[in-house]
Structures are given as structure tokens and as C-alpha cells.
Design an enzyme around this catalytic site. Sequence first.
Site, PDB file in Angstrom:
ATOM      1  N   GLU A 119       5.863  19.269 -20.851  1.00 46.88           N
ATOM      2  CA  GLU A 119       4.658  18.605 -21.358  1.00 46.88           C
ATOM      3  C   GLU A 119       3.649  19.653 -21.786  1.00 46.88           C
ATOM      4  OE1 GLU A 119       0.507  16.899 -21.099  1.00 46.88           O
ATOM      5  OE2 GLU A 119       1.395  18.602 -20.060  1.00 46.88           O
ATOM      6  N   GLU A 120       3.553  20.707 -20.989  1.00 48.95           N
ATOM      7  CA  GLU A 120       2.530  21.725 -21.242  1.00 48.95           C
ATOM      8  C   GLU A 120       2.788  22.517 -22.531  1.00 48.95           C
ATOM      9  OE1 GLU A 120      -0.123  21.578 -19.707  1.00 48.95           O
ATOM     10  OE2 GLU A 120       0.170  20.944 -17.634  1.00 48.95           O
ATOM     11  N   ASP A 135      -2.033   3.848  -5.179  1.00 50.03           N
ATOM     12  CA  ASP A 135      -2.021   2.398  -4.931  1.00 50.03           C
ATOM     13  C   ASP A 135      -2.131   1.619  -6.243  1.00 50.03           C
ATOM     14  OD1 ASP A 135      -1.820   2.878  -2.222  1.00 50.03           O
ATOM     15  OD2 ASP A 135      -3.960   2.626  -1.819  1.00 50.03           O
ATOM     16  N   ASP A 180       0.853  -1.181   0.000  1.00 47.20           N
ATOM     17  CA  ASP A 180       0.000   0.000   0.000  1.00 47.20           C
ATOM     18  C   ASP A 180       0.896   1.240   0.000  1.00 47.20           C
ATOM     19  OD1 ASP A 180      -2.784   1.247   0.681  1.00 47.20           O
ATOM     20  OD2 ASP A 180      -1.351   2.181   2.054  1.00 47.20           O
ATOM     21  N   ASP A 183      -2.292  19.088 -11.630  1.00 47.73           N
ATOM     22  CA  ASP A 183      -1.652  18.988 -12.956  1.00 47.73           C
ATOM     23  C   ASP A 183      -0.236  19.542 -12.905  1.00 47.73           C
ATOM     24  OD1 ASP A 183      -1.055  18.832 -15.630  1.00 47.73           O
ATOM     25  OD2 ASP A 183      -2.391  20.466 -16.231  1.00 47.73           O
ATOM     26  N   HIS A 234      -5.338  24.275 -15.139  1.00 48.01           N
ATOM     27  CA  HIS A 234      -4.469  25.313 -15.724  1.00 48.01           C
ATOM     28  C   HIS A 234      -4.724  26.704 -15.132  1.00 48.01           C
ATOM     29  CE1 HIS A 234      -2.982  22.930 -19.508  1.00 48.01           C
ATOM     30  NE2 HIS A 234      -2.694  22.361 -18.359  1.00 48.01           N
ATOM     31  N   ASP A 275      -0.956  11.518 -15.295  1.00 46.75           N
ATOM     32  CA  ASP A 275      -1.100  12.957 -15.486  1.00 46.75           C
ATOM     33  C   ASP A 275      -2.492  13.340 -14.992  1.00 46.75           C
ATOM     34  OD1 ASP A 275      -1.070  15.579 -16.277  1.00 46.75           O
ATOM     35  OD2 ASP A 275      -0.873  15.173 -18.428  1.00 46.75           O
TER      36      ASP A 275
HETATM   37  N1  TRP Z   1      -2.057  16.620 -20.299  1.00 48.48           N
HETATM   38  C1  TRP Z   1      -3.018  17.679 -20.157  1.00 48.48           C
HETATM   39  C2  TRP Z   1      -2.342  18.795 -19.392  1.00 48.48           C
HETATM   40  O1  TRP Z   1      -1.453  18.532 -18.644  1.00 48.48           O
HETATM   41  C3  TRP Z   1      -4.262  17.245 -19.450  1.00 48.48           C
HETATM   42  C4  TRP Z   1      -5.034  16.192 -20.156  1.00 48.48           C
HETATM   43  C5  TRP Z   1      -6.022  16.371 -21.023  1.00 48.48           C
HETATM   44  C6  TRP Z   1      -4.845  14.798 -20.045  1.00 48.48           C
HETATM   45  N2  TRP Z   1      -6.471  15.182 -21.485  1.00 48.48           N
HETATM   46  C7  TRP Z   1      -5.795  14.217 -20.897  1.00 48.48           C
HETATM   47  C8  TRP Z   1      -3.999  14.012 -19.314  1.00 48.48           C
HETATM   48  C9  TRP Z   1      -5.865  12.831 -21.014  1.00 48.48           C
HETATM   49  C10 TRP Z   1      -4.095  12.621 -19.445  1.00 48.48           C
HETATM   50  C11 TRP Z   1      -5.015  12.055 -20.288  1.00 48.48           C
HETATM   51  O2  TRP Z   1      -2.680  19.919 -19.528  1.00 48.48           O
HETATM   52 ZN    ZN Z   2      -0.800  17.876 -17.275  1.00 41.84          ZN
HETATM   53 CA    CA Z   3      -2.748   4.001  -0.155  1.00 43.94          CA
END
Ligand code: TRP
Ligand code: ZN
Ligand code: CA
Length: 434
Positions: free
Chosen positions: A164-165, A299, A36, A130, A280, A193
Site C-alpha cells: 500500500e505504501e 467494535d 464486542d 499505520d 511514517h 487504515d
Molecule cells: N494510507 C496512508 C498511509 O498509509 C495514510 C492516509 C492518508 C490515509 N490519508 C488517508 C488512510 C485517508 C486512510 C484514509 O500512509
Molecule cells: Zn497506511
Molecule cells: Ca471492544
Amino acid sequence: MASVAAAVALLAPAAVASTASAAEAAPRASAAAAPDIPLSAVKAHLTDLQSIASANGGNRAHGRPGYKAAVDHIKAKLDAAGYTTTVQQFTSNGSTGYNLIADWPGGDTGDVLMAGAHLDSVSSGAGMNDNGSGSAAVLETALTVAREGHQPDRHLRFGWWGAEELGLVGSNYYVRNLTSAQRSSIGGYLNFDMIASPNPGYFVYDDDPAIEKVFKDFFAAKGVPTEIETEGDGRSDHASFKNYGIPVGGLFTGASRTKTSAQAQKWGGTAGQSFDNCYHSSCDTMANVNDTALDRNSDALAHAVWTLGADGGGGPDDPSGSYENTADVTIPDGTSEAVSAIEVAGRTGSAPAALKVGVDIKHSYRGDLVIDLLAPDGTAYRLKDSSSWDGADDVVTTYTADASGETANGTWKLRVRDVYRQDSGYINGWKLTF
Ligand code: TRP
Ligand code: ZN
Ligand code: CA
């Protein structure tokens, strides 16, 4: 060239001797269950990330000091735990970005299981859901692997992605710059994510059925209903891996989409509101994190790393799912057929929709060959037709057959017919992967 009599002999009792059962006969010890992951530990990492943002202008965005401070912080924890870490630099939008990669020593480096999360936030806030949530859960899972001295069959690697953004920049950079051998050594990538949305849904990526099943089974056992992730498929770092054919999976609790009343009924929370109202925005702080979702998903993450980290957990060379027959069987020249059998036992239910049929045939002119997979009930699946223009020699490839209408257990056969005279060869071996 084999005579007709010899060909018949190959199909007679002698052929029975070439029937192979599971590639690995001995039952393996089942993998230890994942521990866990305490919510408190994950939240402590999140609090650290919030402090780092607060000390650096309120965010951890690409090109801002808060991002690099977060990388350094996580790297120090992993180094202290015994990980081999690498910081990979790249440039995006005129600023330097960083991926943090952590390898856990041990396991089969030819079969790597990866789990990752993007560590950058947008510039408008601290990005606790996020994606502090995924970053913290991956970190605590990695630290738990170290604490337990966990030594799975597969090699474990964890990744925290930059930028990533800005469009999956860091993860793309990572995968693109691997050699093809390094890329094909990655048997699976798990992405996390946004896994603590304040009005959460429980979404599982449906990209790879074996990975998806591990997550779905985990939640089902906890009585938590899940749905397939559809809010912008390909909108996170798993897409960088999927683009290169690497099997991917992951978890998500929703972004700006609205929770329906049916979803509120099964998951609680508020219908008619976004899964993450602070997506965001500057309000994506510690207050924007749902503890229950973060705990369950952490988990689930650890469960997937433990389950998929074991051979037998669904990896590409999972012996429990692979059956082969490596006995040579002569392919008679333009006369009869060669058959090699594989006995499958101990499975339940149907064969998969993507049954993999690995074929290794030595031949002097493969255009002569028609290859079928025969299911236990005799149904034939055409894997390859003859073609007079295909003058290449051997057939060494993996076919995929939709065998979902077949029972898994029974005797499967590879049938090879040489439909033109002159050239000859033999079945060197073949393999079924369920
Ligand atoms: N990755 C996007 C972000 O960080 C958020 C997001 C939108 C997302 N659709 C998704 C993450 C599907 C995982 C799966 O702004
Ligand atoms: Zn994200
Ligand atoms: Ca846990």
C-alpha cells in the site's frame, strides 16, 4: 397493437392487481448484534506484529522479510480458524509482494462483503498505527466470525494488502485481476487504515451513503462525534475498489494533519498537534497507539461486518430496501400510456438522493419510449426521453433518480409512453431500491 379500449382497461381496476408490495413480505429476523471485540485481543495481534518487525530489521515493509513473516503469521491464525486463505503474489519495485485473502465459507457468493487493511509498513518503522491497527482489528473481527460460527446472508471475505505504501499496489493488483463477474460480486469493501492514532479523530469515509450510515449510527449511539474523512481522499486501498465502482467505506483516525481546537474539544487530545505525530516514522511503535480509538474502531468494524453482512443491512440485493412489480403491462402503440405501480410502506422519511429504478421493458423499438418515474405525490422524474435514432429494442437498465424531496411511503409508478406509431411492447417488470 393494443386498442385504445384495451389500453384504458389496463389502467382501470385490473391494474390495481399488479400493485406489488415489498419483494419480501415476511418480516425477517433481525440480524444478531455484533459481539464486542475485546481491546486485549486486538492488542495481542499488534504485539505479535511488533515482535515480527523487531525480529526482522524493525519493519514490515514491502520486499523486506518482516512483511512476509507477518503474512505467514496472520494466515496461520485464519487457517486454524477455518478460513479458506489465498496468498496472491505480485511484483512491485523489483520485489515480490503478497496479498492475503481469507474467505469465510458460506453466504451468498454472488454478494460478497469485504473488509481489509494494508499489512505493509514503511521501512522506517514497525508501523503499529499505520497499519498494524487496521490489520489487527480486521484479524480479530475475522477470528470472531469464526469463533461465533457466524453465518451471515452475504459471503464474507477479508483482505490484507501488500505494498500500500508504494501506492496502493497490492489492492489494485487484486481488484484489477478479478474477472468482471468476480468484481461485480463484491457488494461492498470496508477499509481500515490507521484507526488508533495517538491524538485521534473519528473520521468516517463518506463514499457510500449506506456504509457511511452504519458507521455513523454506531458512533452516534456511543456518543462519539464523527467527521467525514478528508485527509487525502483516495489515499488508501478503498480507492482501488472505488475505481471499479464497488461501494466503499471505512474508518480513519488521522495522519499528519493537525487537530483543531474544535476537534480537541469534542474528541479530547491535543489541539495544534498532528493526529499522528509518528506518521511514517520510527516512533510508530506500540506506544503510538491510542487504546480507546483502537477499541472503538474495532467494535465499529465488527458492527459493520455484522450489520452489512445481513441482507437488509444495505447490500445491493437488500430485500428490505427493494420493491418490485413483475406483472406484465402492455405498452399501447402510440396512443396512451402504460403504468405499473409499486406500493411502498413501512419506511420512514424521504426517498434517497440516489433512488435506483430498475426497468425491464420488452419492446421492438425503444427510441419510441418516454419513461417517467412518478412519486406518490405525482411528481414526474424523467428517466428516458424518446430518440428517433435509437433503434435498439429492449430497455433493461437501472436509472437513478434524485428523489430526496419525496416521501418514501406511498404508491410509486412507472409511466411508459410510446410516442411514435408502429412498434410495441410491454413492461416486463420494474424495481425500486431505496
Ligand atoms: N494510507 C496512508 C498511509 O498509509 C495514510 C492516509 C492518508 C490515509 N490519508 C488517508 C488512510 C485517508 C486512510 C484514509 O500512509
Ligand atoms: Zn497506511
Ligand atoms: Ca471492544
